[in-house]
Design an enzyme around this catalytic site. Sequence first.
Site, PDB file in Angstrom:
ATOM      1  N   GLU A  65     -22.994  19.402  -1.056  1.00  0.00           N
ATOM      2  CA  GLU A  65     -23.803  20.505  -0.731  1.00  0.00           C
ATOM      3  C   GLU A  65     -24.685  20.679  -1.944  1.00  0.00           C
ATOM      4  O   GLU A  65     -25.685  21.175  -1.696  1.00  0.00           O
ATOM      5  CB  GLU A  65     -23.044  21.819  -0.197  1.00  0.00           C
ATOM      6  N   CYS A  92     -16.490  24.609   0.026  1.00  0.00           N
ATOM      7  CA  CYS A  92     -15.476  25.122  -0.872  1.00  0.00           C
ATOM      8  C   CYS A  92     -15.812  26.706  -1.347  1.00  0.00           C
ATOM      9  O   CYS A  92     -17.001  26.926  -1.244  1.00  0.00           O
ATOM     10  CB  CYS A  92     -15.287  24.423  -2.100  1.00  0.00           C
ATOM     11  N   CYS A 101     -19.474  26.058  -3.503  1.00  0.00           N
ATOM     12  CA  CYS A 101     -20.404  25.538  -2.764  1.00  0.00           C
ATOM     13  C   CYS A 101     -21.162  26.543  -1.811  1.00  0.00           C
ATOM     14  O   CYS A 101     -22.460  26.961  -1.483  1.00  0.00           O
ATOM     15  CB  CYS A 101     -20.129  24.080  -2.103  1.00  0.00           C
ATOM     16  N   ALA A 181       5.982 -23.140   0.621  1.00  0.00           N
ATOM     17  CA  ALA A 181       7.449 -23.117   0.283  1.00  0.00           C
ATOM     18  C   ALA A 181       7.528 -22.923  -1.232  1.00  0.00           C
ATOM     19  O   ALA A 181       6.719 -23.240  -1.966  1.00  0.00           O
ATOM     20  CB  ALA A 181       8.010 -24.190   0.691  1.00  0.00           C
ATOM     21  N   ARG A 201     -11.601  -2.904  -0.642  1.00  0.00           N
ATOM     22  CA  ARG A 201     -11.100  -2.391  -1.851  1.00  0.00           C
ATOM     23  C   ARG A 201     -12.000  -1.495  -2.532  1.00  0.00           C
ATOM     24  O   ARG A 201     -11.694  -0.204  -3.063  1.00  0.00           O
ATOM     25  CB  ARG A 201     -11.027  -3.763  -2.941  1.00  0.00           C
ATOM     26  N   THR A 213       3.587 -10.825  -7.456  1.00  0.00           N
ATOM     27  CA  THR A 213       2.128 -11.187  -7.113  1.00  0.00           C
ATOM     28  C   THR A 213       1.540 -11.199  -8.317  1.00  0.00           C
ATOM     29  O   THR A 213       0.716 -12.104  -8.549  1.00  0.00           O
ATOM     30  CB  THR A 213       1.317 -10.223  -6.253  1.00  0.00           C
ATOM     31  N   GLY A 314       2.734  -8.799  -2.016  1.00  0.00           N
ATOM     32  CA  GLY A 314       3.326  -9.800  -1.416  1.00  0.00           C
ATOM     33  C   GLY A 314       4.467  -9.425  -0.498  1.00  0.00           C
ATOM     34  O   GLY A 314       4.291  -8.243  -0.050  1.00  0.00           O
ATOM     35  N   PRO A 315       5.101 -10.430   0.373  1.00  0.00           N
ATOM     36  CA  PRO A 315       6.003 -10.154   1.299  1.00  0.00           C
ATOM     37  C   PRO A 315       6.998  -9.085   1.072  1.00  0.00           C
ATOM     38  O   PRO A 315       7.402  -8.103   1.854  1.00  0.00           O
ATOM     39  CB  PRO A 315       6.906 -11.494   1.853  1.00  0.00           C
ATOM     40  N   THR A 316       7.553  -9.032  -0.051  1.00  0.00           N
ATOM     41  CA  THR A 316       8.607  -7.946  -0.539  1.00  0.00           C
ATOM     42  C   THR A 316       8.048  -6.547  -0.556  1.00  0.00           C
ATOM     43  O   THR A 316       8.614  -5.770   0.082  1.00  0.00           O
ATOM     44  CB  THR A 316       9.322  -8.317  -1.830  1.00  0.00           C
TER      45      THR A 316
END
Length: 378
Positions: A65, A92, A101, A181, A201, A213, A314-316
């Site tokens: 504002e 606010c 504001c 793997a 991001r 990771t 990662g997966p965990t």
Amino acid sequence: MNDPVAPVPTAASADDARFMALALTLGRRGLGATWPNPAVGSVIVKDGIILARGWTQAGGRPHAEVEALRRAKKIAQNKFIGATMYVTLEPCSHHGKTPPCADAIIKAGIARVVSALEDPNPEVAGKGHARLRGKGIAVDIGLGADEARRVHVGHITRIQNARPYVTLKLAVSSDGKVGLAGRKPVAITGEPARTRVFQLRAQSDAILVGIGTVLSDNPALTCRLPGMDERSPVRVVLDAQLRLPLATAVVATVRETPTWVFTSRKASGLAEEILQQKGCKVFRVDEQNGKLDLDAVLKILAEQGITRLMVEGGPTVAASFVGADLVDEAVLLRADKTIGADGIDALEGMPLSALIEHMQSRGVETLGADTLEHYERT
């Protein structure tokens, strides 16, 4: 979210909707850059003519504002008399690091304020709207409320749940794998999908991964798009034993992009001191079942001002967030390539379906040969 919202007034016109849509678009410019404050947008209009536009600036100040009023400073004061301000969140009403504001709006001579949402922050919570009405300003609440909730969901979640809004991003092969793997990394998606991730991001306050990771991929975790380096989020690493090597990208570039490390209370004090000397922030939390307490991690992030957290672990780590029911939104990138039965599953110890079984789809994007499936908590 159960914020009190007044009905959209019958006087709301097509022009009102158009100007509020513009304010929402302006506000989205600040996503990822305004924390701990919400990314608000504002438009000032008189007689159908836009006098000024504003959005919350980097670091959270000036507020939208005040920024709109500042951008119109060359216009004589009386030009604002009778004008309407469109704003995506309640102005606010309290003295923080800047004056309210609401007072700036009153002083400017604005006649009407169209506000999408009441701010759930207890320091505001209707007081801004009340102050405006007390000075004879017409206040309409609720126009654009659904989209405003999406824009301000990080702020709302931090206020109401004392944690950031969590988005989990996974890139999986056509057979649901995220690695080769032996936990060997592999490029799964193509360039258009990676570009889209960088954009996501840039709209996040922080990005979180596990130490696994970092050790296997040594990611930079930045926004690697032209002109977007400064929009890179805070990098958060879960590292219970403080194994984070100093040569990794997240430590080597900490002076350009902040890195925060969460560790257990048992971790080495010397390792903590070395990381702090390099410029990293280190936070210690309790462990639950041998893993860092995610609730405690999120609570600290919220206390530090983080409102939107993107989890790219990662997966965990991904499975830990899913298992703890801490995922508010999921971004699932699916590639057309297969890895094979010996590849690494996307979620450690649970099927991929566990991620989205209690979510609803928000649509699918085509990104070259890949697709992006978007889900949110029901």
